[in-house]
Design a protein around this motif. Structure first.
Motif, mmCIF file in Angstrom:
data_model
loop_
_atom_site.group_PDB
_atom_site.id
_atom_site.type_symbol
_atom_site.label_atom_id
_atom_site.label_comp_id
_atom_site.label_asym_id
_atom_site.label_seq_id
_atom_site.Cartn_x
_atom_site.Cartn_y
_atom_site.Cartn_z
ATOM 1 N N ILE A 66 -16.631 -16.671 57.582
ATOM 2 C CA ILE A 66 -16.332 -15.519 58.435
ATOM 3 C C ILE A 66 -15.291 -15.934 59.473
ATOM 4 N N PRO A 67 -14.164 -15.241 59.545
ATOM 5 C CA PRO A 67 -13.158 -15.570 60.557
ATOM 6 C C PRO A 67 -13.697 -15.331 61.970
ATOM 7 N N THR A 70 -16.817 -3.144 54.061
ATOM 8 C CA THR A 70 -16.757 -1.894 53.307
ATOM 9 C C THR A 70 -15.677 -1.919 52.237
ATOM 10 N N GLY A 71 -14.983 -3.045 52.122
ATOM 11 C CA GLY A 71 -13.956 -3.183 51.087
ATOM 12 C C GLY A 71 -12.540 -3.091 51.617
ATOM 13 N N PHE A 72 -12.366 -2.721 52.876
ATOM 14 C CA PHE A 72 -11.024 -2.652 53.478
ATOM 15 C C PHE A 72 -10.587 -4.054 53.862
ATOM 16 N N ASN A 73 -9.348 -4.424 53.568
ATOM 17 C CA ASN A 73 -8.846 -5.755 53.878
ATOM 18 C C ASN A 73 -8.417 -5.807 55.351
ATOM 19 N N ALA A 74 -9.386 -6.020 56.241
ATOM 20 C CA ALA A 74 -9.103 -6.026 57.677
ATOM 21 C C ALA A 74 -8.559 -7.364 58.157
ATOM 22 N N LEU A 107 -14.761 -6.969 61.014
ATOM 23 C CA LEU A 107 -15.817 -7.419 60.108
ATOM 24 C C LEU A 107 -16.447 -6.237 59.389
ATOM 25 N N GLY A 108 -16.753 -5.199 60.138
ATOM 26 C CA GLY A 108 -17.342 -4.016 59.533
ATOM 27 C C GLY A 108 -16.444 -3.406 58.469
ATOM 28 N N LEU A 109 -15.161 -3.312 58.761
ATOM 29 C CA LEU A 109 -14.213 -2.774 57.787
ATOM 30 C C LEU A 109 -14.094 -3.668 56.560
ATOM 31 N N SER A 110 -14.123 -4.975 56.764
ATOM 32 C CA SER A 110 -13.990 -5.881 55.617
ATOM 33 C C SER A 110 -15.213 -5.826 54.715
#
Length: 108
Positions: A18-19, A97-101, A92-95
């Motif tokens: 996790i970044p 869900t499949g979005f490349n945040a 993190l939440g966006l990543s």
């Protein structure tokens, strides 16, 4: 990776995958300082803000002839930390869900 920066890996990302909240911030700041605002924002939204802050800090330090031209208040540091953590949680939440945040480390 940004071509002008070494390829160090964030310790949190190396251990957990996790970044951290400031992952890619150095690359974003470097891109902003070289005038590449689109890449800067792609790396980290705080990149242009940090670049502007560094330029302002440098100008103040030169003008006042002091390395630390002023002290940061605790309240200011709390707000900055809260903003970084909120932005990190959003990414993190966006990543998840499949979005490349988070940008790919291998991307230029």
């Amino acid at each position: 990776m940004h071509p002008g920066l070494p390829g160090w890996i964030c310790p949190l990302q190396a251990f957990t995958g996790i970044p951290c909240p400031t992952c890619f911030l150095t690359r974003a700041t470097s891109a902003a300082l070289t005038g590449n605002l689109a890449d800067s924002v792609r790396w980290h939204a705080f990149g242009p803000l940090l670049a502007a802050g560094l330029l302002w800090w440098s100008a103040q330090a030169i003008r006042r002839r002091e390395l630390l031209p002023w002290r940061l208040r605790t309240r200011t540091l709390i707000w900055i930390t809260a903003a970084l953590l909120s932005y990190w949680a959003l990414r993190l939440g966006l990543s998840f869900t499949g979005f490349n945040a988070f940008p790919n480390l291998a991307a230029p």
